[in-house]
Scaffold this active site. Structure first.
Site, short mmCIF file in Angstrom:
data_model
loop_
_atom_site.label_atom_id
_atom_site.label_comp_id
_atom_site.label_asym_id
_atom_site.label_seq_id
_atom_site.Cartn_x
_atom_site.Cartn_y
_atom_site.Cartn_z
N LYS A 26 0.84 -1.21 0.00
CA LYS A 26 0.00 0.00 0.00
C LYS A 26 0.88 1.26 0.00
O LYS A 26 0.64 2.18 -0.76
CB LYS A 26 -0.88 -0.01 1.25
CG LYS A 26 -1.47 1.34 1.61
CD LYS A 26 -2.37 1.29 2.83
CE LYS A 26 -1.74 1.65 4.15
NZ LYS A 26 -1.36 3.06 4.33
N ASN A 27 1.90 1.24 0.87
CA ASN A 27 2.67 2.47 1.06
C ASN A 27 3.69 2.75 -0.04
O ASN A 27 4.40 3.74 0.00
CB ASN A 27 3.33 2.47 2.44
CG ASN A 27 2.29 2.59 3.54
OD1 ASN A 27 1.14 2.96 3.26
ND2 ASN A 27 2.66 2.27 4.75
N CYS A 121 -4.67 7.53 9.47
CA CYS A 121 -4.99 6.93 10.77
C CYS A 121 -4.65 7.90 11.89
O CYS A 121 -3.70 8.67 11.80
CB CYS A 121 -4.19 5.65 10.94
SG CYS A 121 -4.81 4.31 9.93
#
Ligand code: EPU
Length: 445
Positions: A26-27, A121
């Site tokens: 994802k990152n 987040c």
């Protein structure tokens, strides 16, 4: 559980065994997509995970005038010839931290970018001051008005930037800005995570000139034009470590296809110290255990240290180790939010404001609960719990698989942001997750 609408139901208490193939990181994926906007051309990116954060990143590309299409299940083609809108829409940027990185390619292509409050987040304050200070060094102007940052730069000019902390996002922002700036940029005290190396490889394939120099330094010679290219996202080392912890914590045995040892060296050392066993081959790593799990002393850090994103699943695993473990979180001031739910499940974890470790830590004497003492072994009990952030989400799935009985987990959107096909993947090792949707009427009945 009165306001519960969509939740996962997990029946725990059995070892998870089998094989899981991990997805692209994802990152890294979101950053490659964003960097593709530098070129007035088409880029093809493969091994892209099908997760909410990738969808949001592509939605932003589209809202800015670009287009994209999936050419197979994990390959996306981005055509950024139409980039024309300079306002990053709040409906997406409000939910995803990496939207701040759109600023760099937009400054190169449009000379301006507007960004409203960004999301991500809730792990602490997560400011963007390093991004702003760095872009200013590269000749950008930044003003703030009504919760909107206005970035402008007639042209970006290379400079020397020394980051206060090796921030992953700020390093990525500055590399993407510097590759198209006039002259040379030197970024010192920079992040060097494998996901950044992946971004650097992608940019080089688009025409950029980037050197990695001595300790934590990137040197970039700006170029005028970027062309399209085909590139791939590295595998997700956070996902790999999460499944490793899951295997051992449930007394199971999982072969993680696609796990790459070179990106997980520090994790594997700590995993072994905790009593985990692993076997590496070219296609992946098999994780299991021999005897009892052992307590460890652990401090998170920037790469090549122990990743902060490995910490929640690792701590959940440590609840199953015989003895007292000590964990010092040095990247985020508020990464133990997930512990509350583990306590509800009978875990024995104490949080501390002092630094229980030796590493230099920005949170010393600042009253953040950033150290933990974990006492095991605990027989976790099934519970109804709500997920506070992405990596906590996986920790709760893990805790529910460890606990005897049925747990219900709400806030599953967080898991969907970062873990693709999680239900299918876990089903492959015998871990069933039922996704249950209830109307408020049914719930309140
Ligand atoms: N920081 C500042 N000012 C800044 C930027 C960062 O003070 O301008 C602080 C942050 O508040 C934090 C620390 O520096 O305390 C590290 O932040 P960093 O910039 O390195 O993190 P990030 O780029 O925002 C990425 C990942 C995170 C991962 C961290 C650390 C993405 C989209 N996010 O965040 O991943 O934890 O690097 O490795 O790449 C996740 O995947 O769940 C996740 C949170």
């Amino acid at each position: 559980m009165t306001d519960l609408q969509v939740y996962y139901e997990i029946e725990g208490g059995r070892p998870l065994k089998g094989e899981i193939a991990i997805s692209g990181a994802k990152n890294a994926a979101t950053k490659l997509i964003i960097a593709s906007l530098l070129s007035n051309d088409i880029c093809v990116i493969s091994n892209v995970p099908r997760i909410r954060d990738v969808e949001q990143t592509l939605n932003i590309c589209e809202a800015l005038g670009c287009s994209y299409r999936w050419t197979d299940a994990s390959t996306v083609e981005i055509d950024s010839t139409g980039l024309s809108e300079y306002r990053i829409p709040l409906r997406y940027s409000g939910a995803m931290r990496s939207s701040v990185l759109f600023v760099a390619p937009m400054l190169k292509r449009l000379g301006k970018a507007d960004l409203q409050t960004i999301g991500g987040c809730n792990l602490g304050l997560r400011p963007i001051d390093f991004h702003i200070a760095g872009l200013k060094r590269l000749n950008a102007s930044v003003t703030e008005e009504d919760h909107t940052f206005h970035f402008t730069a007639e042209r970006l000019i290379g400079s020397i930037v020394e980051l206060d902390y090796p921030s992953v996002g700020a390093t990525e922002q500055l590399i993407i800005a510097a590759v198209g700036a006039e002259g040379r940029t030197v970024i010192r005290n920079a992040a060097i995570e494998p996901e950044i190396q992946n971004l650097v490889g992608f940019l080089q394939s688009m025409g950029a000139i980037i050197y990695q120099d001595e300790y934590r330094t990137w040197i970039i010679d700006g170029v005028e034009n970027f062309h399209g290219c085909s590139y791939w996202v590295i595998n997700d080392r956070i996902e790999a470590a999460s499944f490793a912890c899951l295997a051992v914590a449930t007394r199971g045995d999982i072969f993680v296809r696609g796990a790459e040892q070179e990106h997980m060296i520090t994790f594997l050392n700590m995993f072994r110290k905790a009593g985990g066993v692993f076997e590496v081959d070219r296609s992946g790593i098999r994780f299991n255990y021999e005897d009892e799990l052992k307590p460890v002393i652990l401090e998170t850090d920037v790469h090549p240290g122990f990743m902060t994103d490995w910490q929640p699943p690792f701590v959940t695993m440590l609840t199953q180790a015989q003895g007292i473990s000590i964990v010092h979180e040095t990247v985020y001031e508020n990464r133990f939010g997930y512990v509350q739910a583990l306590l509800k499940m009978d875990a024995k974890i104490q949080l501390h404001k002092s630094c229980l470790g030796r590493k230099k830590c920005r949170f010393r004497d600042q009253h953040f609960d950033h150290s933990a003492i974990v006492q095991g072994i605990t027989a976790l009990k099934a519970c109804d719990i709500e997920i506070p952030d992405l990596r906590a989400g996986f920790a709760y799935l893990m805790a529910s698989f460890i606990a005897e009985g049925t747990s219900r987990i709400s806030g599953i959107e967080y898991v969907k942001r970062g873990y693709s096909f999680i239900q299918e993947k876990l089903a492959g090792v015998g871990g069933s997750i039922l996704e249950i949707s209830q109307t408020p009427d049914t719930v309140n009945a």
